[in-house]
Design a protein around this motif. Structure first.
Motif, PDB file in Angstrom:
ATOM      1  N   GLN A 133      25.841  21.158  20.111  1.00 32.40           N
ATOM      2  CA  GLN A 133      25.838  19.886  20.838  1.00 32.40           C
ATOM      3  C   GLN A 133      25.816  20.048  22.344  1.00 32.40           C
ATOM      4  OE1 GLN A 133      27.947  16.392  18.512  1.00 32.40           O
ATOM      5  NE2 GLN A 133      29.457  17.941  19.069  1.00 32.40           N
ATOM      6  N   GLY A 134      26.396  21.158  22.809  1.00 25.53           N
ATOM      7  CA  GLY A 134      26.525  21.330  24.244  1.00 25.53           C
ATOM      8  C   GLY A 134      27.606  20.429  24.815  1.00 25.53           C
ATOM      9  N   LEU A 135      27.702  20.398  26.128  1.00 25.20           N
ATOM     10  CA  LEU A 135      28.691  19.572  26.809  1.00 25.20           C
ATOM     11  C   LEU A 135      28.024  18.375  27.464  1.00 25.20           C
ATOM     12  CD1 LEU A 135      30.771  22.420  28.497  1.00 25.20           C
ATOM     13  CD2 LEU A 135      31.558  20.946  26.646  1.00 25.20           C
ATOM     14  N   ASN A 136      28.788  17.310  27.573  1.00 22.54           N
ATOM     15  CA  ASN A 136      28.311  16.121  28.266  1.00 22.54           C
ATOM     16  C   ASN A 136      28.618  16.287  29.759  1.00 22.54           C
ATOM     17  OD1 ASN A 136      27.503  13.546  29.014  1.00 22.54           O
ATOM     18  ND2 ASN A 136      29.385  12.572  28.309  1.00 22.54           N
ATOM     19  N   TYR A 137      27.745  17.013  30.443  1.00 23.65           N
ATOM     20  CA  TYR A 137      27.994  17.346  31.841  1.00 23.65           C
ATOM     21  C   TYR A 137      27.993  16.094  32.716  1.00 23.65           C
ATOM     22  CZ  TYR A 137      27.249  22.262  30.711  1.00 23.65           C
ATOM     23  OH  TYR A 137      27.361  23.529  30.166  1.00 23.65           O
ATOM     24  N   GLY A 138      28.940  16.064  33.652  1.00 28.93           N
ATOM     25  CA  GLY A 138      28.996  14.985  34.620  1.00 28.93           C
ATOM     26  C   GLY A 138      28.044  15.241  35.777  1.00 28.93           C
ATOM     27  N   ILE A 139      28.154  14.410  36.783  1.00 28.42           N
ATOM     28  CA  ILE A 139      27.241  14.495  37.922  1.00 28.42           C
ATOM     29  C   ILE A 139      27.381  15.842  38.641  1.00 28.42           C
ATOM     30  CG2 ILE A 139      26.686  13.458  40.164  1.00 28.42           C
ATOM     31  CD1 ILE A 139      27.632  10.785  39.006  1.00 28.42           C
ATOM     32  N   ASP A 140      28.592  16.395  38.674  1.00 26.22           N
ATOM     33  CA  ASP A 140      28.820  17.663  39.375  1.00 26.22           C
ATOM     34  C   ASP A 140      27.890  18.749  38.859  1.00 26.22           C
ATOM     35  OD1 ASP A 140      30.887  16.597  40.886  1.00 26.22           O
ATOM     36  OD2 ASP A 140      32.362  16.996  39.322  1.00 26.22           O
ATOM     37  N   PHE A 141      27.657  18.773  37.539  1.00 27.81           N
ATOM     38  CA  PHE A 141      26.852  19.824  36.927  1.00 27.81           C
ATOM     39  C   PHE A 141      25.425  19.377  36.600  1.00 27.81           C
ATOM     40  CE2 PHE A 141      31.183  21.229  35.273  1.00 27.81           C
ATOM     41  CZ  PHE A 141      31.335  22.152  36.289  1.00 27.81           C
ATOM     42  N   ARG A 142      25.200  18.089  36.551  1.00 26.52           N
ATOM     43  CA  ARG A 142      23.885  17.586  36.169  1.00 26.52           C
ATOM     44  C   ARG A 142      23.034  17.256  37.390  1.00 26.52           C
ATOM     45  NH1 ARG A 142      24.287  12.805  32.063  1.00 26.52           N
ATOM     46  NH2 ARG A 142      25.164  14.498  30.807  1.00 26.52           N
ATOM     47  N   GLY A 143      23.682  17.077  38.526  1.00 23.29           N
ATOM     48  CA  GLY A 143      22.960  16.652  39.711  1.00 23.29           C
ATOM     49  C   GLY A 143      22.909  15.138  39.786  1.00 23.29           C
ATOM     50  N   GLY A 144      22.679  14.593  40.968  1.00 24.00           N
ATOM     51  CA  GLY A 144      22.610  13.145  41.118  1.00 24.00           C
ATOM     52  C   GLY A 144      22.675  12.730  42.576  1.00 24.00           C
ATOM     53  N   THR A 145      22.987  11.463  42.789  1.00 26.75           N
ATOM     54  CA  THR A 145      22.982  10.895  44.133  1.00 26.75           C
ATOM     55  C   THR A 145      24.331  10.251  44.427  1.00 26.75           C
ATOM     56  OG1 THR A 145      20.604  10.467  44.065  1.00 26.75           O
ATOM     57  CG2 THR A 145      21.894   9.175  45.637  1.00 26.75           C
ATOM     58  N   THR A 146      24.841  10.490  45.630  1.00 28.39           N
ATOM     59  CA  THR A 146      26.100   9.900  46.077  1.00 28.39           C
ATOM     60  C   THR A 146      25.812   8.851  47.144  1.00 28.39           C
ATOM     61  OG1 THR A 146      27.319  11.935  45.629  1.00 28.39           O
ATOM     62  CG2 THR A 146      28.350  10.356  47.116  1.00 28.39           C
ATOM     63  N   ILE A 147      26.341   7.652  46.914  1.00 27.87           N
ATOM     64  CA  ILE A 147      26.137   6.539  47.844  1.00 27.87           C
ATOM     65  C   ILE A 147      27.487   6.158  48.443  1.00 27.87           C
ATOM     66  CG2 ILE A 147      25.379   4.143  48.098  1.00 27.87           C
ATOM     67  CD1 ILE A 147      23.602   4.567  45.637  1.00 27.87           C
ATOM     68  N   ARG A 148      27.535   6.047  49.746  1.00 31.37           N
ATOM     69  CA  ARG A 148      28.746   5.594  50.436  1.00 31.37           C
ATOM     70  C   ARG A 148      28.545   4.139  50.855  1.00 31.37           C
ATOM     71  NH1 ARG A 148      32.847   7.934  54.386  1.00 31.37           N
ATOM     72  NH2 ARG A 148      33.277   6.265  55.859  1.00 31.37           N
ATOM     73  N   THR A 149      29.414   3.271  50.366  1.00 33.07           N
ATOM     74  CA  THR A 149      29.305   1.854  50.706  1.00 33.07           C
ATOM     75  C   THR A 149      30.368   1.479  51.735  1.00 33.07           C
ATOM     76  OG1 THR A 149      30.848   1.054  48.993  1.00 33.07           O
ATOM     77  CG2 THR A 149      28.556   1.395  48.347  1.00 33.07           C
ATOM     78  N   ASP A 150      30.078   0.438  52.495  1.00 33.54           N
ATOM     79  CA  ASP A 150      31.016  -0.074  53.501  1.00 33.54           C
ATOM     80  C   ASP A 150      31.027  -1.594  53.392  1.00 33.54           C
ATOM     81  OD1 ASP A 150      32.727  -0.300  55.619  1.00 33.54           O
ATOM     82  OD2 ASP A 150      31.675   1.182  56.845  1.00 33.54           O
ATOM     83  N   SER A 151      32.230  -2.163  53.293  1.00 29.26           N
ATOM     84  CA  SER A 151      32.334  -3.601  53.093  1.00 29.26           C
ATOM     85  C   SER A 151      33.499  -4.161  53.902  1.00 29.26           C
ATOM     86  CB  SER A 151      32.533  -3.915  51.605  1.00 29.26           C
ATOM     87  OG  SER A 151      32.752  -5.301  51.408  1.00 29.26           O
ATOM     88  N   THR A 152      33.379  -5.439  54.257  1.00 30.32           N
ATOM     89  CA  THR A 152      34.474  -6.114  54.958  1.00 30.32           C
ATOM     90  C   THR A 152      35.486  -6.696  53.976  1.00 30.32           C
ATOM     91  OG1 THR A 152      33.175  -8.153  55.002  1.00 30.32           O
ATOM     92  CG2 THR A 152      32.996  -6.678  56.917  1.00 30.32           C
ATOM     93  N   GLN A 153      35.175  -6.643  52.683  1.00 32.66           N
ATOM     94  CA  GLN A 153      36.073  -7.160  51.665  1.00 32.66           C
ATOM     95  C   GLN A 153      36.658  -6.004  50.856  1.00 32.66           C
ATOM     96  OE1 GLN A 153      34.209 -10.129  49.230  1.00 32.66           O
ATOM     97  NE2 GLN A 153      33.793 -11.522  50.939  1.00 32.66           N
ATOM     98  N   PRO A 154      37.851  -6.196  50.266  1.00 29.87           N
ATOM     99  CA  PRO A 154      38.443  -5.127  49.442  1.00 29.87           C
ATOM    100  C   PRO A 154      37.507  -4.713  48.306  1.00 29.87           C
ATOM    101  CG  PRO A 154      40.054  -6.851  49.882  1.00 29.87           C
ATOM    102  CD  PRO A 154      38.737  -7.370  50.378  1.00 29.87           C
ATOM    103  N   VAL A 155      37.503  -3.430  48.001  1.00 27.82           N
ATOM    104  CA  VAL A 155      36.640  -2.887  46.954  1.00 27.82           C
ATOM    105  C   VAL A 155      37.248  -3.185  45.592  1.00 27.82           C
ATOM    106  CG1 VAL A 155      35.669  -0.782  45.966  1.00 27.82           C
ATOM    107  CG2 VAL A 155      35.775  -1.064  48.458  1.00 27.82           C
ATOM    108  N   ASP A 156      36.432  -3.794  44.712  1.00 31.95           N
ATOM    109  CA  ASP A 156      36.831  -4.040  43.325  1.00 31.95           C
ATOM    110  C   ASP A 156      36.024  -3.076  42.449  1.00 31.95           C
ATOM    111  OD1 ASP A 156      37.302  -4.917  40.750  1.00 31.95           O
ATOM    112  OD2 ASP A 156      37.308  -7.042  41.289  1.00 31.95           O
TER     113      ASP A 156
END
Length: 324
Positions: free
Chosen positions: A39-62
């Motif tokens: 089956q292998g492992l269900n690799y997360g983004i750390d091992f699978r690669g991906g994109t990191t987005i930094r958001t900025d808001s004037t309202q509290p993050v939900d």
């Protein structure tokens, strides 16, 4: 009145069926390894690669609202966490969103980033667009992380082998390392079987499990070494039983209190640390088991040289008569 999970002066026979316990452990390791291969492992983004987005808001993050908004985009594994920093202003609320690499692409397409912005703006009117930063991690970097993680675990186990060999004898070292390998393989196996996300946090959990299991094993082995000198006429099986019974209260008290904290974190800690905490809970359970039924059983199987040159001091040291 002292709290006891195990009654005082126990006399359980842990080695009447020690070959059965070793057989069960070997079978579970084969099943775990087979699951990893098939089956292998269900690799997360750390091992699978991906994109990191930094958001900025004037309202509290939900975080929950962010996750629900992005679920409709069907982008696969998504990790969302709020960022706290004392340098942030009162109206600066930052979140980090990590999206797994899409099939056949090095990074998330620009059109997908725009869709993410639209979806988040619907639940957070204070979101500032374009995003503060967008960074991608390709498959090559992810492959290097996997290789580094494997090396870290192997080096940790190798250091344990060297340490135990110096402190005790090679039979003790083989038993301790066998228990550590048993714990690591079963932990990887349960993640493979249940397809729980496997990321760098789980590697940290594996290294923590190695340390926890080693500590438990060394406590038992220390008492075994003392009792080998104290009870010169008893055979190794009897000495091992005496030693484990003497440390049983300490072992269960340590494991129980650790599990209480971990279960609280698992229930209340949220999705971000749930995988790490699950690995720790599983590791504490199998680590406690392996210290008795794997490490000590292998020591019994290999035998150990009795050092008759040491004095027969029944008092040990100043803590020799303290109930462990």
């Amino acid at each position: 009145m002292r709290l006891r999970l195990v009654r005082q002066n126990t006399s359980f026979d842990f080695f009447s069926r020690w070959k059965v316990w070793l057989g069960i452990s070997a079978f579970l390791m084969v099943v775990a390894f087979g699951s990893f291969v098939l089956q292998g492992l269900n690799y997360g983004i750390d091992f699978r690669g991906g994109t990191t987005i930094r958001t900025d808001s004037t309202q509290p993050v939900d975080v929950g609202a962010y996750r629900d908004a992005l679920a409709a985009l069907e982008l696969g594994d998504i990790s969302i966490s709020e960022v706290f920093d004392p340098t942030f202003g009162p109206d600066q609320n930052v979140a980090m969103i990590r999206i797994q690499a899409q099939e056949g692409a090095e990074s998330v397409a620009a059109s997908v980033i725009e869709d993410v912005g639209v979806a988040l703006s619907a639940v957070d009117p204070g979101l500032q667009l374009p995003f503060a930063s967008v960074e991608s991690v390709g498959p090559k970097v992810s492959g290097e992380l996997i290789q580094t993680a494997v090396i870290a675990v192997v080096l940790a186990i190798g250091a344990v082998l060297f340490y135990i060999w110096l402190r005790f004898e090679w039979q003790f070292a083989v038993g301790a390392v066998a228990a550590l390998v048993h714990d690591v393989i079963l932990t990887i196996g349960i993640f493979s079987e249940l397809q729980i996300k496997f990321d760098l946090a789980i590697i940290a959990a594996l290294l923590t499990i190695v340390g926890y299991s080693l500590n438990d094993t060394v406590v038992v082995f220390d008492r075994v070494r003392e009792n080998l000198i104290k009870y010169k006429s008893k055979d190794l099986k009897e000495v091992l039983n005496i030693s484990i019974n003497e440390t049983l209260s300490r072992t269960f008290m340590t494991s129980a209190t650790t599990l209480l904290a971990l279960i609280a974190l698992f229930v209340l800690g949220g999705d971000v640390i749930r995988g790490f905490v699950f690995a720790m809970i599983w590791g504490v359970i199998v680590g406690t088991y392996s210290s008795i039924f794997v490490a000590s059983a292998i020591l019994l199987w290999l035998g150990v040289k009795r050092d008759w040159s040491k004095p027969s001091d029944t008092t040990g040291n100043q803590f020799g008569n303290v109930d462990a």
